[in-house]
Design a protein around this motif. Structure first.
Motif, PDB file in Angstrom:
ATOM      1  N   VAL A  38       0.968  -1.245   0.145  1.00  0.00           N
ATOM      2  CA  VAL A  38      -0.019   0.087  -0.070  1.00  0.00           C
ATOM      3  C   VAL A  38       1.019   1.308  -0.052  1.00  0.00           C
ATOM      4  CG1 VAL A  38      -1.774   1.304   0.962  1.00  0.00           C
ATOM      5  CG2 VAL A  38      -1.979  -1.170   1.166  1.00  0.00           C
ATOM      6  N   HIS A  39       0.737   1.910  -1.003  1.00  0.00           N
ATOM      7  CA  HIS A  39       1.679   3.360  -1.221  1.00  0.00           C
ATOM      8  C   HIS A  39       0.881   4.335  -0.924  1.00  0.00           C
ATOM      9  CE1 HIS A  39       3.921   6.553  -3.739  1.00  0.00           C
ATOM     10  NE2 HIS A  39       4.824   6.025  -2.672  1.00  0.00           N
ATOM     11  N   ASP A  40       1.175   5.215  -0.121  1.00  0.00           N
ATOM     12  CA  ASP A  40       0.715   6.592   0.316  1.00  0.00           C
ATOM     13  C   ASP A  40       1.429   7.503  -0.522  1.00  0.00           C
ATOM     14  OD1 ASP A  40      -0.425   9.095   1.154  1.00  0.00           O
ATOM     15  OD2 ASP A  40      -0.677   8.339   3.144  1.00  0.00           O
ATOM     16  N   SER A  41       1.178   8.315  -1.707  1.00  0.00           N
ATOM     17  CA  SER A  41       1.918   9.011  -2.423  1.00  0.00           C
ATOM     18  C   SER A  41       1.810  10.326  -1.696  1.00  0.00           C
ATOM     19  CB  SER A  41       1.450   9.270  -3.744  1.00  0.00           C
ATOM     20  OG  SER A  41       0.277   9.623  -3.789  1.00  0.00           O
ATOM     21  N   ALA A  42       1.114  10.694  -1.099  1.00  0.00           N
ATOM     22  CA  ALA A  42       1.010  12.160  -0.304  1.00  0.00           C
ATOM     23  C   ALA A  42       2.008  12.156   0.787  1.00  0.00           C
ATOM     24  CB  ALA A  42      -0.438  12.367   0.316  1.00  0.00           C
ATOM     25  N   ARG A  43       2.315  10.986   1.334  1.00  0.00           N
ATOM     26  CA  ARG A  43       2.976  11.005   2.683  1.00  0.00           C
ATOM     27  C   ARG A  43       4.474  10.369   2.279  1.00  0.00           C
ATOM     28  NH1 ARG A  43      -0.207   8.887   7.914  1.00  0.00           N
ATOM     29  NH2 ARG A  43      -1.203  10.669   8.281  1.00  0.00           N
ATOM     30  N   ALA A  44       4.503   9.743   0.948  1.00  0.00           N
ATOM     31  CA  ALA A  44       5.722   8.938   0.461  1.00  0.00           C
ATOM     32  C   ALA A  44       6.121   7.932   1.465  1.00  0.00           C
ATOM     33  CB  ALA A  44       6.921  10.035   0.175  1.00  0.00           C
ATOM     34  N   GLU A  45       4.894   7.006   1.596  1.00  0.00           N
ATOM     35  CA  GLU A  45       5.142   5.861   2.532  1.00  0.00           C
ATOM     36  C   GLU A  45       4.667   4.695   1.764  1.00  0.00           C
ATOM     37  OE1 GLU A  45       4.616   7.762   7.061  1.00  0.00           O
ATOM     38  OE2 GLU A  45       2.938   6.779   6.030  1.00  0.00           O
ATOM     39  N   LEU A  46       5.500   3.776   2.261  1.00  0.00           N
ATOM     40  CA  LEU A  46       5.137   2.175   1.627  1.00  0.00           C
ATOM     41  C   LEU A  46       4.687   1.421   2.669  1.00  0.00           C
ATOM     42  CD1 LEU A  46       4.618   0.198  -0.944  1.00  0.00           C
ATOM     43  CD2 LEU A  46       7.265  -0.093  -0.648  1.00  0.00           C
ATOM     44  N   THR A  47       3.744   0.873   2.888  1.00  0.00           N
ATOM     45  CA  THR A  47       3.394   0.056   3.920  1.00  0.00           C
ATOM     46  C   THR A  47       3.302  -1.542   3.372  1.00  0.00           C
ATOM     47  OG1 THR A  47       2.030   1.646   5.191  1.00  0.00           O
ATOM     48  CG2 THR A  47       1.768  -0.770   5.659  1.00  0.00           C
ATOM     49  N   LEU A  48       4.087  -2.455   3.695  1.00  0.00           N
ATOM     50  CA  LEU A  48       4.048  -3.969   3.378  1.00  0.00           C
ATOM     51  C   LEU A  48       3.370  -4.476   4.607  1.00  0.00           C
ATOM     52  CD1 LEU A  48       7.640  -4.116   1.999  1.00  0.00           C
ATOM     53  CD2 LEU A  48       5.503  -3.630   0.762  1.00  0.00           C
ATOM     54  N   THR A  49       2.596  -5.653   4.194  1.00  0.00           N
ATOM     55  CA  THR A  49       2.043  -6.405   4.953  1.00  0.00           C
ATOM     56  C   THR A  49       2.392  -7.845   4.686  1.00  0.00           C
ATOM     57  OG1 THR A  49       0.192  -4.860   5.624  1.00  0.00           O
ATOM     58  CG2 THR A  49       0.062  -7.171   6.228  1.00  0.00           C
ATOM     59  N   ILE A  50       3.099  -8.878   5.754  1.00  0.00           N
ATOM     60  CA  ILE A  50       3.337 -10.202   5.139  1.00  0.00           C
ATOM     61  C   ILE A  50       1.857 -10.857   5.417  1.00  0.00           C
ATOM     62  CG2 ILE A  50       4.456 -12.380   5.598  1.00  0.00           C
ATOM     63  CD1 ILE A  50       6.667 -10.761   6.557  1.00  0.00           C
ATOM     64  N   VAL A  51       1.059 -11.359   4.427  1.00  0.00           N
ATOM     65  CA  VAL A  51      -0.148 -11.981   4.574  1.00  0.00           C
ATOM     66  C   VAL A  51       0.122 -13.578   4.931  1.00  0.00           C
ATOM     67  CG1 VAL A  51      -2.185 -12.447   3.644  1.00  0.00           C
ATOM     68  CG2 VAL A  51      -1.085 -10.293   3.272  1.00  0.00           C
ATOM     69  N   LYS A  52       1.024 -14.058   3.980  1.00  0.00           N
ATOM     70  CA  LYS A  52       1.314 -15.336   3.997  1.00  0.00           C
ATOM     71  C   LYS A  52       2.683 -15.739   3.627  1.00  0.00           C
ATOM     72  CE  LYS A  52       0.041 -19.731   1.720  1.00  0.00           C
ATOM     73  NZ  LYS A  52      -0.844 -20.274   0.862  1.00  0.00           N
ATOM     74  N   LYS A  53       3.245 -16.604   4.449  1.00  0.00           N
ATOM     75  CA  LYS A  53       4.771 -17.086   4.151  1.00  0.00           C
ATOM     76  C   LYS A  53       4.761 -18.598   4.428  1.00  0.00           C
ATOM     77  CE  LYS A  53       7.316 -16.208   8.406  1.00  0.00           C
ATOM     78  NZ  LYS A  53       7.691 -17.487   8.684  1.00  0.00           N
ATOM     79  N   PRO A  54       5.788 -19.165   3.857  1.00  0.00           N
ATOM     80  CA  PRO A  54       6.105 -20.514   4.293  1.00  0.00           C
ATOM     81  C   PRO A  54       6.575 -20.669   5.858  1.00  0.00           C
ATOM     82  CG  PRO A  54       6.980 -20.004   2.199  1.00  0.00           C
ATOM     83  CD  PRO A  54       6.602 -18.788   2.826  1.00  0.00           C
TER      84      PRO A  54
END
Length: 146
Positions: A93-109
């Motif tokens: 999820v990229h917020d261009s106004a704040r120049a922030e990228l939020t990453l969420t690990i949904v699934k991993k081995p």
């Protein structure tokens, strides 16, 4: 000859049961632990990520790790990649106004440490930021030479 009250058949059966029991316990442990993949929701937000850096990050993921983004472009997408141990799914999820990228690990081995994923994301982000500063800078890639 005395056998302490145990017959030869009982002794053989007991040792076979002992040899089988660890296998059964391992099977139960694997079923309970969901070794195929853990569902989780762990997020991190990275600042200073503009739209150009996001585009480079996605391009790097596609080229180096065969990551599939759905949808391919835009401020929000789901990244899916296959590892030798199973599937990884990460929400971007990229917020261009704040120049922030939020990453969420949904699934991993189960066998892929979470710290390894976060370290890889951070390294890719830093590499893409450096390219933004100097687009002519060479990209370090592992060589096939031993």
């Amino acid at each position: 000859m005395r056998r302490c009250g145990k017959s030869a058949a009982l002794s053989t059966t007991s040792s076979a049961a002992i040899r089988i029991a660890p296998g059964r316990m391992l099977t139960r442990l694997v079923r309970r632990s969901n070794i195929a993949g853990n569902l989780m929701s762990n997020s991190r937000t990275f600042s200073g990520v503009n739209a150009d850096a996001l585009s480079r990050i996605k391009g790097f993921g596609r080229a180096e790790y065969s990551v599939v983004f759905d949808p391919p472009e835009g401020p929000r997408s789901t990244a899916t990649s296959q590892t030798p141990f199973g599937e990884c799914v990460v929400e971007f999820v990229h917020d261009s106004a704040r120049a922030e990228l939020t990453l969420t690990i949904v699934k991993k081995p189960w066998l892929v440490p979470e710290g390894m994923l976060w370290g890889g994301f951070l390294a890719a982000l830093e590499r893409c930021r450096e390219q933004a500063v100097d687009p002519a800078a060479p990209v370090d890639r592992p060589s096939d030479e031993g």
